[in-house]
Each structure stands twice: as C-alpha cells, then as structure tokens.
Design a protein around this motif. Structure first.
Motif, PDB file in Angstrom:
ATOM      1  N   VAL A 271       0.955  -1.141   0.602  1.00  0.00           N
ATOM      2  CA  VAL A 271       0.053  -0.111  -0.419  1.00  0.00           C
ATOM      3  C   VAL A 271       0.890   1.287   0.138  1.00  0.00           C
ATOM      4  CG1 VAL A 271      -2.101   1.420   1.876  1.00  0.00           C
ATOM      5  CG2 VAL A 271      -2.103  -0.855   1.192  1.00  0.00           C
ATOM      6  N   ALA A 272       1.696   1.408   0.386  1.00  0.00           N
ATOM      7  CA  ALA A 272       2.592   2.606   0.402  1.00  0.00           C
ATOM      8  C   ALA A 272       3.559   2.657  -0.323  1.00  0.00           C
ATOM      9  CB  ALA A 272       3.993   2.012   2.317  1.00  0.00           C
ATOM     10  N   SER A 273       3.613   1.860  -1.192  1.00  0.00           N
ATOM     11  CA  SER A 273       4.236   1.581  -2.536  1.00  0.00           C
ATOM     12  C   SER A 273       4.150   2.158  -3.646  1.00  0.00           C
ATOM     13  CB  SER A 273       4.590   0.424  -2.844  1.00  0.00           C
ATOM     14  OG  SER A 273       5.563  -0.493  -1.595  1.00  0.00           O
ATOM     15  N   VAL A 274       2.338   1.645  -3.259  1.00  0.00           N
ATOM     16  CA  VAL A 274       1.331   2.769  -4.313  1.00  0.00           C
ATOM     17  C   VAL A 274       1.196   3.934  -4.414  1.00  0.00           C
ATOM     18  CG1 VAL A 274      -0.902   2.352  -5.057  1.00  0.00           C
ATOM     19  CG2 VAL A 274       0.279  -0.627  -5.104  1.00  0.00           C
ATOM     20  N   ILE A 275       1.101   4.987  -3.065  1.00  0.00           N
ATOM     21  CA  ILE A 275       1.024   5.979  -2.995  1.00  0.00           C
ATOM     22  C   ILE A 275       2.343   6.513  -3.000  1.00  0.00           C
ATOM     23  CG2 ILE A 275       1.080   7.871  -0.780  1.00  0.00           C
ATOM     24  CD1 ILE A 275      -1.121   5.411   1.082  1.00  0.00           C
ATOM     25  N   THR A 276       3.388   6.171  -2.693  1.00  0.00           N
ATOM     26  CA  THR A 276       4.834   6.767  -3.098  1.00  0.00           C
ATOM     27  C   THR A 276       4.443   6.597  -4.861  1.00  0.00           C
ATOM     28  OG1 THR A 276       5.584   5.560  -0.901  1.00  0.00           O
ATOM     29  CG2 THR A 276       7.279   6.738  -3.011  1.00  0.00           C
ATOM     30  N   MET A 277       4.741   5.168  -5.705  1.00  0.00           N
ATOM     31  CA  MET A 277       4.149   5.690  -6.924  1.00  0.00           C
ATOM     32  C   MET A 277       3.694   6.505  -7.272  1.00  0.00           C
ATOM     33  SD  MET A 277       2.980   2.424  -9.632  1.00  0.00           S
ATOM     34  CE  MET A 277       4.103   1.474  -9.161  1.00  0.00           C
ATOM     35  N   ALA A 278       2.343   6.792  -6.497  1.00  0.00           N
ATOM     36  CA  ALA A 278       1.004   8.071  -7.418  1.00  0.00           C
ATOM     37  C   ALA A 278       1.414   9.183  -7.270  1.00  0.00           C
ATOM     38  CB  ALA A 278      -0.504   7.447  -6.287  1.00  0.00           C
ATOM     39  N   THR A 279       1.951   8.882  -6.166  1.00  0.00           N
ATOM     40  CA  THR A 279       2.317  10.778  -5.320  1.00  0.00           C
ATOM     41  C   THR A 279       3.397  11.083  -6.560  1.00  0.00           C
ATOM     42  OG1 THR A 279       1.413  10.520  -2.887  1.00  0.00           O
ATOM     43  CG2 THR A 279       3.434  12.395  -3.372  1.00  0.00           C
ATOM     44  N   LEU A 280       4.659  10.246  -6.607  1.00  0.00           N
ATOM     45  CA  LEU A 280       5.641  10.539  -7.691  1.00  0.00           C
ATOM     46  C   LEU A 280       5.625  10.981  -8.555  1.00  0.00           C
ATOM     47  CD1 LEU A 280       8.476   7.918  -6.263  1.00  0.00           C
ATOM     48  CD2 LEU A 280       7.939  10.945  -5.528  1.00  0.00           C
ATOM     49  N   SER A 281       4.346   9.857  -9.078  1.00  0.00           N
ATOM     50  CA  SER A 281       4.314   9.824 -11.082  1.00  0.00           C
ATOM     51  C   SER A 281       3.303  11.498 -10.504  1.00  0.00           C
ATOM     52  CB  SER A 281       3.197   8.604 -10.888  1.00  0.00           C
ATOM     53  OG  SER A 281       3.437   7.852 -10.894  1.00  0.00           O
ATOM     54  N   GLY A 282       3.066  12.185 -10.015  1.00  0.00           N
ATOM     55  CA  GLY A 282       2.102  13.668 -10.265  1.00  0.00           C
ATOM     56  C   GLY A 282       3.056  13.967 -10.318  1.00  0.00           C
ATOM     57  N   PHE A 283       4.127  14.619  -8.519  1.00  0.00           N
ATOM     58  CA  PHE A 283       5.520  15.030  -8.785  1.00  0.00           C
ATOM     59  C   PHE A 283       5.899  14.962 -10.553  1.00  0.00           C
ATOM     60  CE2 PHE A 283       5.177  15.347  -4.154  1.00  0.00           C
ATOM     61  CZ  PHE A 283       4.266  15.877  -3.743  1.00  0.00           C
ATOM     62  N   LEU A 284       6.066  13.797 -11.570  1.00  0.00           N
ATOM     63  CA  LEU A 284       7.159  14.112 -12.392  1.00  0.00           C
ATOM     64  C   LEU A 284       5.856  14.797 -12.869  1.00  0.00           C
ATOM     65  CD1 LEU A 284       8.192  11.196 -12.914  1.00  0.00           C
ATOM     66  CD2 LEU A 284       9.574  12.414 -12.387  1.00  0.00           C
ATOM     67  N   PHE A 285       4.241  14.947 -13.475  1.00  0.00           N
ATOM     68  CA  PHE A 285       4.234  16.194 -13.825  1.00  0.00           C
ATOM     69  C   PHE A 285       3.803  17.310 -14.306  1.00  0.00           C
ATOM     70  CE2 PHE A 285       2.101  11.746 -15.702  1.00  0.00           C
ATOM     71  CZ  PHE A 285       1.750  11.810 -16.287  1.00  0.00           C
ATOM     72  N   TYR A 286       4.310  17.507 -12.949  1.00  0.00           N
ATOM     73  CA  TYR A 286       4.889  18.830 -13.391  1.00  0.00           C
ATOM     74  C   TYR A 286       5.919  19.236 -13.740  1.00  0.00           C
ATOM     75  CZ  TYR A 286       1.360  20.185  -8.687  1.00  0.00           C
ATOM     76  OH  TYR A 286       0.468  20.414  -8.091  1.00  0.00           O
ATOM     77  N   ILE A 287       6.809  18.402 -13.377  1.00  0.00           N
ATOM     78  CA  ILE A 287       7.800  18.455 -14.467  1.00  0.00           C
ATOM     79  C   ILE A 287       8.119  18.548 -15.702  1.00  0.00           C
ATOM     80  CG2 ILE A 287      10.459  17.812 -14.642  1.00  0.00           C
ATOM     81  CD1 ILE A 287      10.568  16.854 -12.069  1.00  0.00           C
ATOM     82  N   ILE A 288       6.960  17.712 -16.006  1.00  0.00           N
ATOM     83  CA  ILE A 288       6.804  17.173 -17.510  1.00  0.00           C
ATOM     84  C   ILE A 288       5.874  18.096 -18.398  1.00  0.00           C
ATOM     85  CG2 ILE A 288       5.725  15.127 -19.496  1.00  0.00           C
ATOM     86  CD1 ILE A 288       6.891  13.429 -16.857  1.00  0.00           C
TER      87      ILE A 288
END
Length: 288
Positions: A271-288
């Motif tokens: 569960v922690a991994s999925v939350i981390t993946m979702a959060t980091l993916s969201g932040f990456l879209f700020y850059i992209i």
C-alpha cells in the motif's frame, strides 16, 4: 440543467463505447500472436533485465483489474518465479492495459498516455525489485491456488467477439459511471470553483489525491472520462494523475485479498509503495 447533463452524458458515453468495443476486439485478436511461452521462459530466468521486461509485457497483455491479478500472482509464486519479478507484475498489471492506454490516447492525448506508460512501468520495476532487495520475500504465505488454470488464447473472430462481450459486461458499467459523473461535473460544477481549489501549483493536492484514491476504488475505466472533465474544468493534472494511479494501483478489496497471501508487513509495504508511486508520478507531471 438536466437536459444539458444528459446530452453531455450521451456524447461521452457514445465516444467511449465506440472506442472500447473496437479496441477490445482488436486486442483480443492480437493476443493470439503473443509468445506466451517465451514470456514465461524469461519470467523464470536468471537475467533480471529480461525478467522485468517479461513481467511488464505480461502485465500489458493480460488486462486484469487489481483484484483479478491476485490469482495470477499466486500461480507465478507457486511456479517459483522470482519474487521481485512477480512483484513487478503485481504493481504493473492493473496499471498497464492496451485498451486503457488507447482510451487514454483518445481522451487525454498521446503525450499523457506515453508518459503514463513509461512512468508506471519504471516505478513498478523499481519498487518490485526493491521489495525483493529489502527481504520481503519471507513475508509471503504458503498459499496454493485450487481451480486455477491458465486460459487458452483466442484465435477466431467469433471468440474475440465473445471475449469482448464478456469484458463489456464487466467493465462497461464503470465506463458509464465515469461518463455520468463527468457529465454532472462538466455542467453543474462551476469552472471557477475547480480551478480555484483544485488547480494551480498546489503541490499538497498530489499526496492527498494519492491517498484518497485507494479507498475510493475508482476503476481506471471510470477515471479516464472523469479526468478529462476535471482537467477541462481547471483541475491541475498532477493530482488527477495521482488519484488515477492510487485508485487503480490498489483498492480495499485487493488489499483484503493480499492479506490472505502476504503477511501484514508486506501488505503495508504494498500500500505504501502504491501511494509513493502515485505521489511521485503526480510530481513528475509538474516537470513534464
């Protein structure tokens, strides 16, 4: 207002239905040429890179929701497939789907779909191997599947049409739900409200969206049309992506099933991994 909502609903539903039927039928036909024997060979091999690639390809060509993935995971573990490779499949399977990726291209654009695919594939590989490195393999219970068998691939147009119809029975209600919610938001929720409270560079919306996605259990078939409307109304894309990955990558029913095959520390790590993946993916879209 009701008339406008209904018109918007039928427009979105018609678009989704046409795309879904055509794409699903094509995918079911194409599955006949997928070299499953070679994929299984690489899954069980010692080469880590080839194993990860095989897990991602297997996840992509087996269109399962998060809960349907669990029997396959148990079957792979029973076959003594390497733990880290199985975890890569577990994370990637509900997120990578040819039908959903194509719907994403049609509704959110090629750049979004390609970026989503690359990001989720990379994070699935990293997290799966990291869990193995951290020794979570010992947190797997000794579980055997009964009554499970690998389905034979379909080759004829008749079988492809049958599979498409079966998939429609399972998934289509979620597509219509997404169209319905999106229509109400599009016509009834003021653009100014969404852009003010959910738009802009409010970074804290990303982790919040990632966390609330899991108990929502919103299937990606629902999230794609809903995401299109939210973005059109002014919601920032990063929290939309975090919500999408969080809700699709894990769910309450899936966590309950995982609890039967994993010890609690691995379930918590998942569960922690999925939350981390979702959060980091969201932040990456700020850059992209």
């Amino acid at each position: 207002m009701i008339k406008e909502i209904l018109i918007q609903f039928f427009i979105i539903a018609l678009e989704l239905t046409t795309l879904f039927v055509v794409i699903s039928f094509a995918v079911n036909l194409l599955q006949a040429i997928v070299p499953y024997e070679k994929i299984n060979k690489y899954l069980s091999g010692k080469n880590t890179f080839l194993g990860v690639v095989a897990a991602l390809v297997f996840a992509f060509v087996t269109p399962f929701c998060s809960c349907s993935t669990i029997p396959v995971v148990v079957n792979l573990l029973n076959k003594k497939v390497r733990f880290g490779i199985v975890m890569v499949f577990l994370f990637a399977s509900p997120l990578l789907d040819p039908t959903i990726i194509t719907l994403m291209v049609a509704m959110l654009g090629v750049k979004v779909a390609v970026t989503y695919t690359i990001i989720t594939a990379i994070f699935s590989a990293i997290i799966g191997l990291l869990l193995e490195k951290l020794g979570f393999e010992t947190a797997v219970k000794n579980v055997r599947m009964t009554g499970y068998r690998e389905e034979e691939m379909k080759f004829s147009f008749k079988d492809a049409a049958k599979e498409t119809l079966n998939l429609m029975k399972t998934v289509y209600p979620y597509l219509l739900l997404g169209a319905a919610i999106g229509s109400v938001i599009y016509e009834a929720v003021p653009t100014e409200w969404i852009s003010t409270y959910l738009g802009g560079d409010k970074w804290w919306l990303v982790p919040i969206a990632a966390v609330i996605g899991i108990p929502l259990y919103v299937r990606i078939e629902t999230m794609i049309p809903l995401s299109k409307i939210l973005i059109a109304k002014g919601m920032a894309f990063p929290p939309v992506m975090a919500l999408m990955i969080g809700s699709v990558g894990a769910s309450i029913p899936e966590v309950a099933l995982l609890n039967s095959i994993f010890h609690k520390r691995l379930v918590v790590a998942f569960v922690a991994s999925v939350i981390t993946m979702a959060t980091l993916s969201g932040f990456l879209f700020y850059i992209i």
